[in-house]
Design a protein around this motif. Structure first.
Motif, PDB file in Angstrom:
ATOM      1  N   HIS A  26       0.805  -1.225   0.000  1.00  0.00           N
ATOM      2  CA  HIS A  26       0.000   0.000   0.000  1.00  0.00           C
ATOM      3  C   HIS A  26       0.834   1.269   0.000  1.00  0.00           C
ATOM      4  CE1 HIS A  26      -2.921  -2.944   1.780  1.00  0.00           C
ATOM      5  NE2 HIS A  26      -3.632  -2.414   0.789  1.00  0.00           N
ATOM      6  N   TYR A  27       2.091   1.144   0.354  1.00  0.00           N
ATOM      7  CA  TYR A  27       2.959   2.319   0.476  1.00  0.00           C
ATOM      8  C   TYR A  27       4.085   2.225  -0.541  1.00  0.00           C
ATOM      9  CZ  TYR A  27       0.489   2.641   4.888  1.00  0.00           C
ATOM     10  OH  TYR A  27      -0.475   2.723   5.841  1.00  0.00           O
ATOM     11  N   LYS A  28       4.209   3.227  -1.359  1.00  0.00           N
ATOM     12  CA  LYS A  28       5.258   3.247  -2.381  1.00  0.00           C
ATOM     13  C   LYS A  28       6.427   4.097  -1.903  1.00  0.00           C
ATOM     14  CE  LYS A  28       3.086   0.824  -5.394  1.00  0.00           C
ATOM     15  NZ  LYS A  28       3.447  -0.545  -5.529  1.00  0.00           N
ATOM     16  N   LYS A  29       7.609   3.672  -2.277  1.00  0.00           N
ATOM     17  CA  LYS A  29       8.814   4.433  -1.946  1.00  0.00           C
ATOM     18  C   LYS A  29       8.930   5.608  -2.907  1.00  0.00           C
ATOM     19  CE  LYS A  29      11.061   0.314  -0.278  1.00  0.00           C
ATOM     20  NZ  LYS A  29      12.052  -0.704  -0.517  1.00  0.00           N
ATOM     21  N   PRO A  30       9.579   6.678  -2.464  1.00  0.00           N
ATOM     22  CA  PRO A  30       9.729   7.825  -3.370  1.00  0.00           C
ATOM     23  C   PRO A  30      10.623   7.467  -4.554  1.00  0.00           C
ATOM     24  CG  PRO A  30      10.971   8.170  -1.349  1.00  0.00           C
ATOM     25  CD  PRO A  30      10.186   6.914  -1.161  1.00  0.00           C
ATOM     26  N   ARG A  31      10.414   8.148  -5.660  1.00  0.00           N
ATOM     27  CA  ARG A  31      11.259   7.935  -6.838  1.00  0.00           C
ATOM     28  C   ARG A  31      12.686   8.368  -6.522  1.00  0.00           C
ATOM     29  NH1 ARG A  31       8.923   9.759 -12.384  1.00  0.00           N
ATOM     30  NH2 ARG A  31      10.926  10.778 -12.226  1.00  0.00           N
ATOM     31  N   LYS A  32      13.613   7.605  -7.042  1.00  0.00           N
ATOM     32  CA  LYS A  32      15.023   7.890  -6.784  1.00  0.00           C
ATOM     33  C   LYS A  32      15.731   8.191  -8.093  1.00  0.00           C
ATOM     34  CE  LYS A  32      15.221   4.703  -2.930  1.00  0.00           C
ATOM     35  NZ  LYS A  32      13.907   4.117  -3.029  1.00  0.00           N
ATOM     36  N   ASN A  33      16.914   8.678  -7.958  1.00  0.00           N
ATOM     37  CA  ASN A  33      17.781   8.880  -9.098  1.00  0.00           C
ATOM     38  C   ASN A  33      17.985   7.515  -9.773  1.00  0.00           C
ATOM     39  OD1 ASN A  33      20.190   9.010 -10.669  1.00  0.00           O
ATOM     40  ND2 ASN A  33      20.814  10.824  -9.532  1.00  0.00           N
ATOM     41  N   LYS A  37      19.366   2.976  -8.849  1.00  0.00           N
ATOM     42  CA  LYS A  37      18.812   1.651  -9.170  1.00  0.00           C
ATOM     43  C   LYS A  37      19.866   0.747  -9.793  1.00  0.00           C
ATOM     44  CE  LYS A  37      14.082   3.195  -9.850  1.00  0.00           C
ATOM     45  NZ  LYS A  37      12.996   3.362 -10.812  1.00  0.00           N
ATOM     46  N   LEU A  38      20.769   1.341 -10.546  1.00  0.00           N
ATOM     47  CA  LEU A  38      21.829   0.552 -11.162  1.00  0.00           C
ATOM     48  C   LEU A  38      22.898   0.138 -10.153  1.00  0.00           C
ATOM     49  CD1 LEU A  38      22.365   2.607 -14.434  1.00  0.00           C
ATOM     50  CD2 LEU A  38      21.224   0.400 -14.207  1.00  0.00           C
ATOM     51  N   LEU A  43      17.602  -4.666  -0.581  1.00  0.00           N
ATOM     52  CA  LEU A  43      16.228  -4.654  -0.093  1.00  0.00           C
ATOM     53  C   LEU A  43      15.622  -3.256  -0.049  1.00  0.00           C
ATOM     54  CD1 LEU A  43      14.068  -6.556   1.103  1.00  0.00           C
ATOM     55  CD2 LEU A  43      14.969  -5.998   3.351  1.00  0.00           C
ATOM     56  N   LEU A  44      16.411  -2.260   0.313  1.00  0.00           N
ATOM     57  CA  LEU A  44      15.871  -0.907   0.445  1.00  0.00           C
ATOM     58  C   LEU A  44      15.376  -0.330  -0.875  1.00  0.00           C
ATOM     59  CD1 LEU A  44      18.387   0.697   2.956  1.00  0.00           C
ATOM     60  CD2 LEU A  44      16.062  -0.096   3.397  1.00  0.00           C
ATOM     61  N   ASN A  45      15.927  -0.779  -1.982  1.00  0.00           N
ATOM     62  CA  ASN A  45      15.527  -0.237  -3.276  1.00  0.00           C
ATOM     63  C   ASN A  45      14.473  -1.072  -3.994  1.00  0.00           C
ATOM     64  OD1 ASN A  45      17.088   2.074  -3.237  1.00  0.00           O
ATOM     65  ND2 ASN A  45      18.888   0.966  -3.924  1.00  0.00           N
ATOM     66  N   LEU A  46      14.113  -2.207  -3.434  1.00  0.00           N
ATOM     67  CA  LEU A  46      13.137  -3.074  -4.090  1.00  0.00           C
ATOM     68  C   LEU A  46      11.718  -2.709  -3.685  1.00  0.00           C
ATOM     69  CD1 LEU A  46      14.925  -6.513  -3.744  1.00  0.00           C
ATOM     70  CD2 LEU A  46      14.860  -5.004  -5.719  1.00  0.00           C
ATOM     71  N   ARG A  55      12.837 -10.073   1.383  1.00  0.00           N
ATOM     72  CA  ARG A  55      12.600  -9.938   2.824  1.00  0.00           C
ATOM     73  C   ARG A  55      12.355 -11.302   3.463  1.00  0.00           C
ATOM     74  NH1 ARG A  55       9.664  -6.213   6.591  1.00  0.00           N
ATOM     75  NH2 ARG A  55      10.096  -7.277   8.523  1.00  0.00           N
ATOM     76  N   LYS A  56      11.616 -12.152   2.764  1.00  0.00           N
ATOM     77  CA  LYS A  56      11.336 -13.496   3.281  1.00  0.00           C
ATOM     78  C   LYS A  56      12.623 -14.309   3.431  1.00  0.00           C
ATOM     79  CE  LYS A  56       8.201 -17.334   2.459  1.00  0.00           C
ATOM     80  NZ  LYS A  56       7.170 -17.886   1.580  1.00  0.00           N
ATOM     81  N   ILE A  57      13.564 -14.086   2.514  1.00  0.00           N
ATOM     82  CA  ILE A  57      14.836 -14.815   2.559  1.00  0.00           C
ATOM     83  C   ILE A  57      15.680 -14.383   3.754  1.00  0.00           C
ATOM     84  CG2 ILE A  57      17.054 -15.093   1.376  1.00  0.00           C
ATOM     85  CD1 ILE A  57      15.451 -14.970  -1.282  1.00  0.00           C
TER      86      ILE A  57
END
Length: 150
Positions: A26-33, A37-38, A43-46, A55-57
């Protein structure tokens, strides 16, 4: 709060944090440069299914029993840092100390002991290379601008 032209919400209430982490769809992360992403695929960027799978792993590593098993390593790392600080202060009486480098070493030492079974001194070069990589990445992200990417 505003970060430049973009609004940001900082959540400090543990119950609200739990809500966000439990209902991640329900909550989207803000768009990043896009360069981030490259460079960072952790986990923080997924988002979405990728985030849930990763996260399950890693989740079993942070169960209470596993963390309790890590306490002796944390205690040893803390004791060594306190001992270094006490020696430094007792030699000169009282003095002002920049504790940031000691806290960095403490964190690295605790991670080394719990994840790899060795102390920070044995893996110092790896941590130095990681620090340099982070610094170089920050420079690249803050200086590179390709029109239309942001």
């Amino acid at each position: 709060m505003w970060l430049g032209p973009r609004p940001r919400v900082n959540i400090m209430d543990p119950e609200l944090i739990k809500e966000v982490l439990s209902n991640h769809f329900h909550y989207k992360k803000p768009r990043k440069n896009p360069l981030l992403k490259l460079l960072f695929t952790g986990l923080l960027n997924l988002e979405g299914e990728q985030w849930a799978k990763r996260r399950k792993i890693i989740n079993p590593a942070f169960h209470m029993e596993k963390l309790k098993d890590m306490l002796p390593a944390f205690d040893l790392s803390c004791s060594e840092m306190i001992s270094k600080l006490e020696k430094m202060v007792s030699a000169e009486g009282s003095r002002e100390v920049d504790v940031w480098p000691y806290l960095e070493t403490l964190t690295s030492d605790a991670i080394s002991r719990t994840a790899f079974g060795s102390n920070y001194e044995e893996g110092r070069r790896i941590f130095q290379l990681q620090r340099e990589q982070i610094e170089n990445t920050i420079k690249a992200v803050t200086s590179v601008y390709i029109p239309g990417w942001r």
